[in-house]
Design a protein around this motif. Structure first.
Motif, PDB file in Angstrom:
ATOM      1  N   UNK A 105       0.831  -1.207   0.000  1.00 23.70           N
ATOM      2  CA  UNK A 105       0.000   0.000   0.000  1.00 23.70           C
ATOM      3  C   UNK A 105       0.867   1.260   0.000  1.00 23.70           C
ATOM      4  N   UNK A 106       1.941   1.234   0.788  1.00 26.49           N
ATOM      5  CA  UNK A 106       2.850   2.390   0.825  1.00 26.49           C
ATOM      6  C   UNK A 106       3.475   2.628  -0.543  1.00 26.49           C
ATOM      7  N   UNK A 107       3.908   1.563  -1.214  1.00 24.67           N
ATOM      8  CA  UNK A 107       4.515   1.710  -2.531  1.00 24.67           C
ATOM      9  C   UNK A 107       3.498   2.176  -3.570  1.00 24.67           C
ATOM     10  N   UNK A 108       2.257   1.723  -3.427  1.00 25.92           N
ATOM     11  CA  UNK A 108       1.213   2.175  -4.348  1.00 25.92           C
ATOM     12  C   UNK A 108       0.961   3.673  -4.199  1.00 25.92           C
ATOM     13  N   UNK A 109       0.865   4.124  -2.965  1.00 24.75           N
ATOM     14  CA  UNK A 109       0.646   5.556  -2.717  1.00 24.75           C
ATOM     15  C   UNK A 109       1.827   6.372  -3.226  1.00 24.75           C
ATOM     16  N   UNK A 110       3.033   5.888  -2.981  1.00 20.40           N
ATOM     17  CA  UNK A 110       4.232   6.596  -3.445  1.00 20.40           C
ATOM     18  C   UNK A 110       4.288   6.643  -4.969  1.00 20.40           C
ATOM     19  N   UNK A 111       3.907   5.544  -5.616  1.00 17.92           N
ATOM     20  CA  UNK A 111       3.908   5.497  -7.081  1.00 17.92           C
ATOM     21  C   UNK A 111       2.877   6.458  -7.660  1.00 17.92           C
ATOM     22  N   UNK A 112       1.706   6.494  -7.052  1.00 10.94           N
ATOM     23  CA  UNK A 112       0.672   7.408  -7.510  1.00 10.94           C
ATOM     24  C   UNK A 112       1.100   8.868  -7.323  1.00 10.94           C
ATOM     25  N   UNK A 113       1.755   9.139  -6.223  1.00  6.50           N
ATOM     26  CA  UNK A 113       2.207  10.508  -5.956  1.00  6.50           C
ATOM     27  C   UNK A 113       3.349  10.912  -6.885  1.00  6.50           C
ATOM     28  N   UNK A 114       4.202   9.957  -7.241  1.00 10.60           N
ATOM     29  CA  UNK A 114       5.389  10.288  -8.044  1.00 10.60           C
ATOM     30  C   UNK A 114       5.035  10.558  -9.501  1.00 10.60           C
ATOM     31  N   UNK A 115       4.233   9.701 -10.109  1.00 10.48           N
ATOM     32  CA  UNK A 115       3.996   9.809 -11.554  1.00 10.48           C
ATOM     33  C   UNK A 115       2.520   9.865 -11.920  1.00 10.48           C
ATOM     34  N   UNK A 145       0.070   7.407 -11.421  1.00  9.27           N
ATOM     35  CA  UNK A 145       0.057   6.134 -12.145  1.00  9.27           C
ATOM     36  C   UNK A 145      -1.289   5.856 -12.812  1.00  9.27           C
ATOM     37  N   UNK A 146      -2.396   6.155 -12.145  1.00  5.92           N
ATOM     38  CA  UNK A 146      -3.705   5.903 -12.761  1.00  5.92           C
ATOM     39  C   UNK A 146      -3.887   6.749 -14.022  1.00  5.92           C
ATOM     40  N   UNK A 147      -3.360   7.976 -14.011  1.00  6.33           N
ATOM     41  CA  UNK A 147      -3.487   8.837 -15.183  1.00  6.33           C
ATOM     42  C   UNK A 147      -2.681   8.298 -16.356  1.00  6.33           C
ATOM     43  N   UNK A 148      -1.436   7.886 -16.110  1.00  9.21           N
ATOM     44  CA  UNK A 148      -0.604   7.413 -17.213  1.00  9.21           C
ATOM     45  C   UNK A 148      -1.111   6.069 -17.740  1.00  9.21           C
ATOM     46  N   UNK A 149      -1.702   5.252 -16.873  1.00 13.53           N
ATOM     47  CA  UNK A 149      -2.308   4.012 -17.348  1.00 13.53           C
ATOM     48  C   UNK A 149      -3.502   4.307 -18.247  1.00 13.53           C
ATOM     49  N   UNK A 150      -4.289   5.303 -17.874  1.00 15.93           N
ATOM     50  CA  UNK A 150      -5.416   5.701 -18.720  1.00 15.93           C
ATOM     51  C   UNK A 150      -4.919   6.248 -20.059  1.00 15.93           C
ATOM     52  N   UNK A 151      -3.826   7.009 -20.035  1.00 14.43           N
ATOM     53  CA  UNK A 151      -3.239   7.509 -21.289  1.00 14.43           C
ATOM     54  C   UNK A 151      -2.807   6.353 -22.183  1.00 14.43           C
ATOM     55  N   UNK A 152      -2.120   5.388 -21.602  1.00 17.15           N
ATOM     56  CA  UNK A 152      -1.658   4.236 -22.385  1.00 17.15           C
ATOM     57  C   UNK A 152      -2.832   3.456 -22.951  1.00 17.15           C
ATOM     58  N   UNK A 153      -3.860   3.271 -22.137  1.00 14.05           N
ATOM     59  CA  UNK A 153      -5.029   2.514 -22.597  1.00 14.05           C
ATOM     60  C   UNK A 153      -5.734   3.233 -23.743  1.00 14.05           C
ATOM     61  N   UNK A 154      -5.929   4.542 -23.605  1.00 11.47           N
ATOM     62  CA  UNK A 154      -6.595   5.287 -24.665  1.00 11.47           C
ATOM     63  C   UNK A 154      -5.817   5.270 -25.969  1.00 11.47           C
ATOM     64  N   UNK A 155      -4.504   5.505 -25.890  1.00 12.82           N
ATOM     65  CA  UNK A 155      -3.675   5.498 -27.095  1.00 12.82           C
ATOM     66  C   UNK A 155      -3.661   4.112 -27.734  1.00 12.82           C
ATOM     67  N   UNK A 156      -3.511   3.062 -26.918  1.00 16.14           N
ATOM     68  CA  UNK A 156      -3.428   1.709 -27.447  1.00 16.14           C
ATOM     69  C   UNK A 156      -4.742   1.285 -28.102  1.00 16.14           C
ATOM     70  N   UNK A 157      -5.871   1.636 -27.507  1.00 16.27           N
ATOM     71  CA  UNK A 157      -7.166   1.238 -28.068  1.00 16.27           C
ATOM     72  C   UNK A 157      -7.427   1.950 -29.389  1.00 16.27           C
ATOM     73  N   UNK A 158      -7.209   3.267 -29.424  1.00 15.55           N
ATOM     74  CA  UNK A 158      -7.432   4.028 -30.657  1.00 15.55           C
ATOM     75  C   UNK A 158      -6.494   3.540 -31.762  1.00 15.55           C
ATOM     76  N   UNK A 159      -5.236   3.345 -31.418  1.00 14.57           N
ATOM     77  CA  UNK A 159      -4.271   2.876 -32.412  1.00 14.57           C
ATOM     78  C   UNK A 159      -4.636   1.478 -32.917  1.00 14.57           C
ATOM     79  N   UNK A 160      -5.060   0.604 -32.022  1.00 12.90           N
ATOM     80  CA  UNK A 160      -5.396  -0.759 -32.420  1.00 12.90           C
ATOM     81  C   UNK A 160      -6.576  -0.783 -33.375  1.00 12.90           C
ATOM     82  N   UNK A 161      -7.618  -0.034 -33.062  1.00  7.71           N
ATOM     83  CA  UNK A 161      -8.808  -0.013 -33.923  1.00  7.71           C
ATOM     84  C   UNK A 161      -8.470   0.537 -35.306  1.00  7.71           C
TER      85      UNK A 161
END
Length: 281
Positions: free
Chosen positions: A61-71, A73-89
């Motif tokens: 949990x501590x590492x998850x919070x630190x990862x979210x605070x650093x980069x 993480x949920x936002x960049x995962x959403x970016x990757x998902x959106x780009x990958x889905x649009x590109x794939x289609x």
């Protein structure tokens, strides 16, 4: 006369040896993922302890919070998902249409065009970086998602794979549909495309995985942290004097989960699609 026992013994030994080999390979393949789980629940000091820890810790949990605070993480995962889905289609659709045209339309220079498409597969990606970057700069697309998606939509591997799939489709059915008054687009979308669904699915999975793991081109194109993809954002965790190994491994593990899920869900379609597209040359 050979006894049944002597006949069955080599088969049994071969089967046991095969199972042992497969089991060993499975264990060796799982070990890196298990270590990622262990490292994701420890801090940096514990990772370099001798001997290293072999059981998960209590800092997930501590590492998850630190990862979210650093980069973020949920936002960049959403970016990757959106780009990958649009590109794939878009890429799958373009590859299917180009492959259909090369397989079923008769026109002068078709063989030369196919050769040029295949020749692009031999061009190293590094050779294209400078001219593509200059092109994106002239268009004003630096730090935009379209610069990440559009330049590689026409995938030569996808075009070749779909061409091989469409070669097996009977020309008589296409001519019959044309005699009934169906247009080319209707024939493609309503008659031909559903038949090669396994090959399209395999291409979509391969395209999604390649775009999800893309690093160098998004790194060059995206300058704003809010637009980073997961691989680019994880790269920022590697500093000059400090590396957050726990966060880096945790982020890498979480970024791998979508790929594993996609492959495990569609693995039969992936294999059947690749084999189906390689039947006829």
């Amino acid at each position: 006369m050979t006894s049944p026992t002597r006949t069955l013994r080599p088969r049994l030994l071969g089967r046991v040896a095969g199972y042992l080999f497969l089991t060993t390979g499975a264990v060796v393949s799982v070990i890196p993922f298990y270590w990622m789980v262990v490292a994701s629940t420890r801090d940096n000091a514990e990772l370099f302890r001798s001997p290293p820890p072999f059981l998960p810790g209590g800092r997930l949990l501590h590492n998850l919070v630190s990862l979210q605070h650093s980069i973020g993480f949920t936002r960049v995962m959403a970016n990757s998902l959106g780009i990958a889905v649009v590109y794939t289609v878009l890429s799958s659709l373009i590859s299917a249409m180009c492959g259909y045209g090369l397989a079923k339309y008769r026109f002068r220079g078709r063989g030369l065009l196919l050769g040029l498409v295949l020749a692009t597969m031999m061009i190293p990606f590094q050779v294209l970086l400078v001219p593509l970057f200059q092109m994106m700069s002239n268009l004003g697309w630096i730090d935009t998602y379209q610069a990440v998606i559009i330049p590689f939509l026409a995938n030569s591997f996808g075009i070749f794979l779909m061409r091989q799939a469409f070669l097996d489709f009977p020309d008589e059915l296409i001519e019959s549909a044309r005699m009934d008054g169906a247009g080319d687009l209707r024939i493609f979308y309503r008659i031909v495309l559903p038949v090669v669904r396994p090959q399209v699915g395999a291409l979509a999975i391969f395209t999604f995985m390649s775009q999800w793991n893309a690093f160098l081109w998004p790194l060059l194109m995206l300058n704003t942290e809010d637009k980073y993809t997961a691989p680019v954002a994880l790269y920022t965790l590697v500093g000059q004097s400090h590396v957050d190994y726990s966060g880096l491994i945790l982020g890498s593990f979480l970024a791998t989960l979508p790929l594993m899920l996609v492959f495990f869900v569609f693995q039969k379609q992936f294999v059947s699609g690749l084999l189906g597209g390689a039947v006829k040359g």
